[in-house]
Design a protein around this motif. Sequence first.
Motif, PDB file in Angstrom:
ATOM      1  N   ILE A 118       0.864  -1.173   0.000  1.00  0.00           N
ATOM      2  CA  ILE A 118       0.000   0.000   0.000  1.00  0.00           C
ATOM      3  C   ILE A 118       0.902   1.225   0.000  1.00  0.00           C
ATOM      4  N   CYS A 119       0.822   2.029  -1.044  1.00  0.00           N
ATOM      5  CA  CYS A 119       1.580   3.272  -1.121  1.00  0.00           C
ATOM      6  C   CYS A 119       0.619   4.446  -1.029  1.00  0.00           C
ATOM      7  N   LEU A 120       0.805   5.283  -0.031  1.00  0.00           N
ATOM      8  CA  LEU A 120      -0.030   6.461   0.148  1.00  0.00           C
ATOM      9  C   LEU A 120       0.629   7.679  -0.497  1.00  0.00           C
ATOM     10  N   LYS A 121      -0.181   8.671  -0.785  1.00  0.00           N
ATOM     11  CA  LYS A 121       0.321   9.914  -1.357  1.00  0.00           C
ATOM     12  C   LYS A 121       0.798  10.844  -0.253  1.00  0.00           C
ATOM     13  N   GLY A 122       1.951  11.491  -0.481  1.00  0.00           N
ATOM     14  CA  GLY A 122       2.434  12.533   0.407  1.00  0.00           C
ATOM     15  C   GLY A 122       2.269  13.893  -0.248  1.00  0.00           C
ATOM     16  N   ASN A 123       2.520  14.940   0.497  1.00  0.00           N
ATOM     17  CA  ASN A 123       2.388  16.284  -0.072  1.00  0.00           C
ATOM     18  C   ASN A 123       3.409  16.540  -1.176  1.00  0.00           C
ATOM     19  N   HIS A 124       4.578  15.895  -1.105  1.00  0.00           N
ATOM     20  CA  HIS A 124       5.573  16.090  -2.159  1.00  0.00           C
ATOM     21  C   HIS A 124       5.119  15.453  -3.472  1.00  0.00           C
ATOM     22  N   GLU A 125       4.465  14.320  -3.414  1.00  0.00           N
ATOM     23  CA  GLU A 125       3.920  13.725  -4.637  1.00  0.00           C
ATOM     24  C   GLU A 125       2.819  14.607  -5.218  1.00  0.00           C
ATOM     25  N   GLU A 126       2.028  15.207  -4.350  1.00  0.00           N
ATOM     26  CA  GLU A 126       0.972  16.098  -4.828  1.00  0.00           C
ATOM     27  C   GLU A 126       1.553  17.306  -5.557  1.00  0.00           C
ATOM     28  N   VAL A 127       2.621  17.887  -4.997  1.00  0.00           N
ATOM     29  CA  VAL A 127       3.234  19.054  -5.628  1.00  0.00           C
ATOM     30  C   VAL A 127       3.837  18.679  -6.980  1.00  0.00           C
ATOM     31  N   PHE A 148      -3.887   4.870   8.550  1.00  0.00           N
ATOM     32  CA  PHE A 148      -2.593   5.278   8.009  1.00  0.00           C
ATOM     33  C   PHE A 148      -2.785   6.478   7.078  1.00  0.00           C
ATOM     34  N   VAL A 149      -1.938   7.485   7.235  1.00  0.00           N
ATOM     35  CA  VAL A 149      -2.073   8.714   6.469  1.00  0.00           C
ATOM     36  C   VAL A 149      -0.718   9.400   6.446  1.00  0.00           C
ATOM     37  N   HIS A 150      -0.496  10.292   5.481  1.00  0.00           N
ATOM     38  CA  HIS A 150       0.824  10.922   5.408  1.00  0.00           C
ATOM     39  C   HIS A 150       1.073  11.915   6.537  1.00  0.00           C
ATOM     40  N   ALA A 151       0.277  12.975   6.598  1.00  0.00           N
ATOM     41  CA  ALA A 151       0.565  14.064   7.539  1.00  0.00           C
ATOM     42  C   ALA A 151      -0.200  13.952   8.844  1.00  0.00           C
ATOM     43  N   GLY A 152      -1.455  13.544   8.785  1.00  0.00           N
ATOM     44  CA  GLY A 152      -2.291  13.479   9.979  1.00  0.00           C
ATOM     45  C   GLY A 152      -3.736  13.779   9.638  1.00  0.00           C
ATOM     46  N   VAL A 153      -4.489  14.181  10.630  1.00  0.00           N
ATOM     47  CA  VAL A 153      -5.912  14.445  10.445  1.00  0.00           C
ATOM     48  C   VAL A 153      -6.309  15.696  11.226  1.00  0.00           C
ATOM     49  N   ASN A 154      -7.391  16.293  10.794  1.00  0.00           N
ATOM     50  CA  ASN A 154      -7.955  17.431  11.507  1.00  0.00           C
ATOM     51  C   ASN A 154      -8.683  16.918  12.743  1.00  0.00           C
ATOM     52  N   ALA A 196      -6.261  17.916   1.543  1.00  0.00           N
ATOM     53  CA  ALA A 196      -5.299  18.905   2.040  1.00  0.00           C
ATOM     54  C   ALA A 196      -4.923  18.628   3.488  1.00  0.00           C
ATOM     55  N   GLU A 197      -5.894  18.266   4.297  1.00  0.00           N
ATOM     56  CA  GLU A 197      -5.609  17.958   5.700  1.00  0.00           C
ATOM     57  C   GLU A 197      -4.751  16.704   5.821  1.00  0.00           C
ATOM     58  N   GLN A 198      -5.067  15.696   5.069  1.00  0.00           N
ATOM     59  CA  GLN A 198      -4.328  14.441   5.155  1.00  0.00           C
ATOM     60  C   GLN A 198      -2.876  14.580   4.694  1.00  0.00           C
ATOM     61  N   LEU A 199      -2.634  15.509   3.771  1.00  0.00           N
ATOM     62  CA  LEU A 199      -1.296  15.652   3.202  1.00  0.00           C
ATOM     63  C   LEU A 199      -0.455  16.750   3.829  1.00  0.00           C
ATOM     64  N   TRP A 200      -1.098  17.748   4.465  1.00  0.00           N
ATOM     65  CA  TRP A 200      -0.354  18.936   4.874  1.00  0.00           C
ATOM     66  C   TRP A 200      -0.473  19.299   6.354  1.00  0.00           C
ATOM     67  N   ILE A 201      -1.461  18.808   7.055  1.00  0.00           N
ATOM     68  CA  ILE A 201      -1.698  19.295   8.417  1.00  0.00           C
ATOM     69  C   ILE A 201      -0.486  19.035   9.309  1.00  0.00           C
ATOM     70  N   ARG A 202      -0.318  19.917  10.279  1.00  0.00           N
ATOM     71  CA  ARG A 202       0.803  19.728  11.188  1.00  0.00           C
ATOM     72  C   ARG A 202       0.396  20.108  12.622  1.00  0.00           C
ATOM     73  N   GLY A 249       3.555  10.261   9.051  1.00  0.00           N
ATOM     74  CA  GLY A 249       4.900  10.795   8.922  1.00  0.00           C
ATOM     75  C   GLY A 249       4.819  12.307   8.822  1.00  0.00           C
ATOM     76  N   HIS A 250       5.511  12.883   7.822  1.00  0.00           N
ATOM     77  CA  HIS A 250       5.412  14.299   7.439  1.00  0.00           C
ATOM     78  C   HIS A 250       6.223  15.238   8.310  1.00  0.00           C
ATOM     79  N   THR A 251       6.205  15.069   9.615  1.00  0.00           N
ATOM     80  CA  THR A 251       6.945  15.945  10.527  1.00  0.00           C
ATOM     81  C   THR A 251       8.105  15.173  11.139  1.00  0.00           C
ATOM     82  N   PRO A 252       9.351  15.486  10.747  1.00  0.00           N
ATOM     83  CA  PRO A 252      10.490  14.716  11.262  1.00  0.00           C
ATOM     84  C   PRO A 252      10.646  14.838  12.772  1.00  0.00           C
ATOM     85  N   VAL A 253      10.938  13.705  13.397  1.00  0.00           N
ATOM     86  CA  VAL A 253      11.203  13.642  14.835  1.00  0.00           C
ATOM     87  C   VAL A 253      12.515  12.883  15.037  1.00  0.00           C
TER      88      VAL A 253
END
Length: 257
Positions: A95-104, A176-182, A193-199, A216-220
């Motif tokens: 299963i490959c999900l889309k990230g914000n970089h793929e969207e751009v 499972f999601v790239h950035a997170g959820v509202n 937009a929320e799934q790919l960019w929220i922080r 993922g999305h936010t490095p720790v």
Amino acid sequence: MLSLLRKHRASRSHDANQSARFFELPENTRAYVVGDIHGSFELLKGAIRMINEDAAEYSGDCYEIFLGDYIDRGKQSAEVLSYLAFQSSHKRKRICLKGNHEEVLLDFLKDSSLIQMWISLGGLETLSSFGVSLNGADPHLMSNELRYDLQNAMGARLIEFLSQLPTSFELGDYYFVHAGVNPKKELSAQTTAEQLWIRDAFLSSVRCYPKKVVHGHTPVSAPEILENRINIDTGAYFTGELSVLKLEGSQVSILRL
């Protein structure tokens, strides 16, 4: 570069089996979840070798779940995408999900005027990995040419692969999601937009959802395994650490290279 990492919440258990006890995968199911790759193909190959070894004797349903951001910043985006799109998953369900970089990237392929936004996110490294060179020219002056060359270098199959990536996936008690959820919305009501960019709104929330969110999305600096979410983006392209989360039953663990 380490200053880009969010500090690991050391007060929460890294093992976290206790906090995960109410979240389970279906019986006879295992999942390996891979964080943001960002063109780090050598790290991806190492992660796949580790998964292959760990899953060698497993006979149940087995998933590979990739959380997006396969491209940009690192130097081997083309190799990463080719592997994910076309190489065998060793009988595991991939299963490959889309990230914000793929969207751009996809947005740039539709509208070359977005070249500056993509460059600011590491797009030049992706262009280079596909053999598309600026030759010292101003990218704004040749954005249409860059788009045309990239389309030809990627090919229709790879562009279609990216275009069809889902933005979320659910398995058992996990979401499972790239950035997170509202956190103000139910999981079923999230926008792309929320799934790919929220922080910040997501990361600062302590809301527990019906399913535990893996993102993922936010490095720790180390994987965060919290009561309501798990973050496995450990900044692979600049730390050399690509994290792999293993889920089975109610057990939660991190595989180490």
